[in-house]
Design an enzyme around this catalytic site. Sequence first.
Site, short mmCIF file in Angstrom:
data_model
loop_
_atom_site.label_atom_id
_atom_site.label_comp_id
_atom_site.label_asym_id
_atom_site.label_seq_id
_atom_site.Cartn_x
_atom_site.Cartn_y
_atom_site.Cartn_z
CD GLN A 27 -3.20 -0.53 2.17
OE1 GLN A 27 -2.90 0.16 3.14
NE2 GLN A 27 -4.37 -1.10 2.05
CE1 TYR A 54 0.27 -10.72 7.06
CE2 TYR A 54 1.69 -9.31 8.38
CZ TYR A 54 0.62 -10.16 8.29
OH TYR A 54 -0.10 -10.47 9.41
CD1 TRP A 205 -5.20 -11.03 14.00
CD2 TRP A 205 -6.28 -9.84 12.46
NE1 TRP A 205 -6.04 -11.89 13.33
CE2 TRP A 205 -6.71 -11.19 12.39
CE3 TRP A 205 -6.83 -8.90 11.58
CZ2 TRP A 205 -7.67 -11.61 11.46
CZ3 TRP A 205 -7.79 -9.32 10.66
CH2 TRP A 205 -8.20 -10.65 10.61
CB SER A 206 -8.43 -6.06 12.80
OG SER A 206 -9.36 -5.20 12.17
N PRO A 207 -7.64 -4.13 15.93
CG PRO A 207 -6.14 -2.78 17.08
CD PRO A 207 -6.19 -3.84 16.03
CE LYS A 216 -10.28 5.07 7.69
NZ LYS A 216 -8.84 5.10 7.36
NE ARG A 228 -7.20 -1.64 6.23
CZ ARG A 228 -6.64 -2.09 7.34
NH1 ARG A 228 -7.29 -2.97 8.09
NH2 ARG A 228 -5.45 -1.68 7.72
N GLY A 285 -1.22 -0.80 12.50
CA GLY A 285 -0.45 -0.43 11.32
C GLY A 285 -0.60 1.05 11.04
CG ASN A 295 -3.09 4.55 15.83
OD1 ASN A 295 -4.19 5.11 15.91
ND2 ASN A 295 -2.64 4.01 14.71
#
Length: 334
Positions: A27, A54, A205-207, A216, A228, A285, A295
């Site tokens: 990305q 990844y 992951w993905s909290p 947003k 995303r 991330g 964050n």
Amino acid sequence: MDYRFLGASGLKITEITYGNWLTHGSQVENDVATQCVNAALDAGITTFDTADAYANGAAEEVLGAALKSQRRESLEIFTKVYWPVGPKGPNDTGLSRKHIMEGINGSLCRLGMDYVDLYQAHRYDHQTPLEETIQAFADVVRSGKALYIGVSEWSADQLREGQRLAQAAGFSLVSNQPQYSALWRVIEEQVVPASKELGLSQVVWSPMGQGVLSGKYLPGQPAPAGSRATDEKGGQRTIERFMDETVLERVQKLRPIADELGLKMSQLAIAWVLQNPNVATALVGASRPEQVAENVKASGVKIPAELMTAIDDALGDSVERDPSKTVSPEERPA
């Protein structure tokens, strides 16, 4: 930045870990990725999570290059094995002894390191005997190429059998890496109790619920450009389960709760998962350095019980709790 122990081990890790899934090598450009890693270091993050799959190895290469000037002993580096890599042949996937041994060597080469702190089974492999997988991990530990072993998205029964075999082989599993957020709580009923019993903690992951809990994405409005939900390289597919009008409306009800705590909604989402004592760290991330600085402010936040209840009330039945959602592919992915 606060530290927590990883499972029943003596290893301390930062309670916010920098992860580079969907960013490094795909990305964002490499120079921006390096800026994000430097921002994480500046914020006190010393724990970094990646995986061989990844960007088909590119994420590990970018992370290794970005950390090359750092004192290795002051970092905690996590990577994973299971998903297809390289030319993606029949043995370039899964948790066979062959793939694990080749996987750890490939990861260390790409990272430019002699060892990783945590090597993780990225999913459960139904087509390899668990005894074979665990023995291979035991040999990786004995070789010094990984200091600790963890898993990702394993069910409670799989954790119990894996830990039994691991301890018979002379080591212990220390962690599980599941998806976990205020919207996705499938580990709470079975996986978390089993993990407490077995001495594992969660590396979640993905909290932020793939970014939806950042607030947003507004109901009735198109997704912001560059987000995303507009990323056709993979991000769009991962977030679609949460891009529901009812979910988006309920997420907006969290805004006054975040305001009361003096937090942004993204910080509230990260702080929420850290309220679970079985969570050792939340993976976060970034595609811009300033996101990292924002964050990390979730570290050390204590959410009062009444506001935790208010979060539950706001999200209502949009929360997924079904423990059967913790699954791995029945066949090795090609």
